[in-house]
Design a protein around this motif. Structure first.
Motif, PDB file in Angstrom:
ATOM      1  N   PRO A  69       0.828  -1.218   0.000  1.00  0.00           N
ATOM      2  CA  PRO A  69       0.000   0.000   0.000  1.00  0.00           C
ATOM      3  C   PRO A  69       0.858   1.263   0.000  1.00  0.00           C
ATOM      4  N   GLU A 100      -7.372   4.981  -2.713  1.00  0.00           N
ATOM      5  CA  GLU A 100      -6.708   5.470  -1.509  1.00  0.00           C
ATOM      6  C   GLU A 100      -5.397   4.751  -1.223  1.00  0.00           C
ATOM      7  N   THR A 101      -5.148   3.629  -1.892  1.00  0.00           N
ATOM      8  CA  THR A 101      -3.895   2.927  -1.676  1.00  0.00           C
ATOM      9  C   THR A 101      -2.777   3.507  -2.537  1.00  0.00           C
ATOM     10  N   GLU A 133     -11.107   1.365   6.240  1.00  0.00           N
ATOM     11  CA  GLU A 133     -11.081   1.114   4.796  1.00  0.00           C
ATOM     12  C   GLU A 133      -9.684   1.245   4.206  1.00  0.00           C
ATOM     13  N   SER A 134      -8.857   2.095   4.777  1.00  0.00           N
ATOM     14  CA  SER A 134      -7.517   2.316   4.221  1.00  0.00           C
ATOM     15  C   SER A 134      -6.425   1.985   5.229  1.00  0.00           C
ATOM     16  N   ARG A 180      -6.731  -5.843   4.528  1.00  0.00           N
ATOM     17  CA  ARG A 180      -7.340  -4.724   5.237  1.00  0.00           C
ATOM     18  C   ARG A 180      -7.407  -5.058   6.728  1.00  0.00           C
ATOM     19  N   LEU A 205      -3.093   4.636   5.633  1.00  0.00           N
ATOM     20  CA  LEU A 205      -2.890   5.427   4.429  1.00  0.00           C
ATOM     21  C   LEU A 205      -3.387   6.860   4.547  1.00  0.00           C
ATOM     22  N   LYS A 206      -4.500   7.078   5.216  1.00  0.00           N
ATOM     23  CA  LYS A 206      -4.988   8.450   5.377  1.00  0.00           C
ATOM     24  C   LYS A 206      -4.056   9.254   6.288  1.00  0.00           C
TER      25      LYS A 206
END
Length: 213
Positions: A69, A100-101, A133-134, A180, A205-206
């Motif tokens: 990721p 988002e990845t 989710e991320s 995930r 990731l965010k």
């Protein structure tokens, strides 16, 4: 593969998906393991084909990634959007959406600092800030099963029956995969971490962060 064999193979895949594909994907989304899915199918199915259908669905839903990721190598994500015509006719249109990845800047390496919180509580707080989710965690079950079978079996023995069935039911490759960090995978890797049987990385990731464990 000869043209006739290719046609027969494609026809077999089509027939299998028509008979079982929808049910397998639905049960996968509900959290069923491969063995549980086999027990609920109305049409007798080959175990390996069920495995591959589950695996493909998890990849398509971005629950499992095959590339690290945030490395800028993920392809743009495509989804089908349901639309309704003037007379209520339903159609589907394929659209591209931001992935988002895929990040423009590298993830920051962070480390866990011991304090009042243990590492699992700390990871849980990070996941809450980031969103599930991320958030991803690296998995080397495929490599371990091939190269370190005793360690793989030791890891499975730590887990409860449903956790073990989930991990052992997926056709992991030798390469590292990234799952995930949902509730089930958090419980699985958390259990392995507690007993010193996990090493890898978490990706938020965010937040733009990577935690090596």
């Amino acid at each position: 593969m000869a043209e006739h064999e290719y046609f027969q193979h494609a026809l077999s895949d089509f027939t299998f998906d028509l008979a079982n594909g929808g049910a397998i994907r639905h049960l996968t989304d509900r959290g069923y393991t491969v063995w549980q899915i086999m027990e609920h199918l109305a049409v007798l199915a080959n175990y390996e084909k069920v495995q591959q259908t589950v695996w493909k669905h998890l990849i398509e839903r971005r629950i499992i990634l095959l590339q690290e990721p945030g490395t800028n190598t993920q392809r743009e994500q495509e989804r089908y959007v349901k639309e309704y015509g003037a007379f209520g006719k339903t159609s589907f249109r394929r659209v591209s959406v931001p992935d988002e990845t895929r990040l423009q800047t590298p993830l920051r390496d962070i480390s866990y600092t011991r304090g009042d919180k243990d590492v699992l509580e700390w990871i849980m707080e990070k996941r809450k800030k980031n969103g599930r989710e991320s958030a991803y965690i690296s998995c080397d079950f495929g490599r371990m099963k091939q190269e370190e079978p005793k360690r793989y079996e030791a890891c499975l023995s730590i887990l409860d029956d449903r956790q073990r069935d989930y991990i052992d039911g997926l056709p992991w490759n030798r390469q590292t995969a990234y799952h995930r960090l949902d509730a089930r995978m958090f419980e699985i890797t958390g259990r392995l971490l507690e007993l010193g049987q996990y090493s890898g990385s978490c990706y938020f990731l965010k937040l733009g962060e990577k935690l090596s464990l």
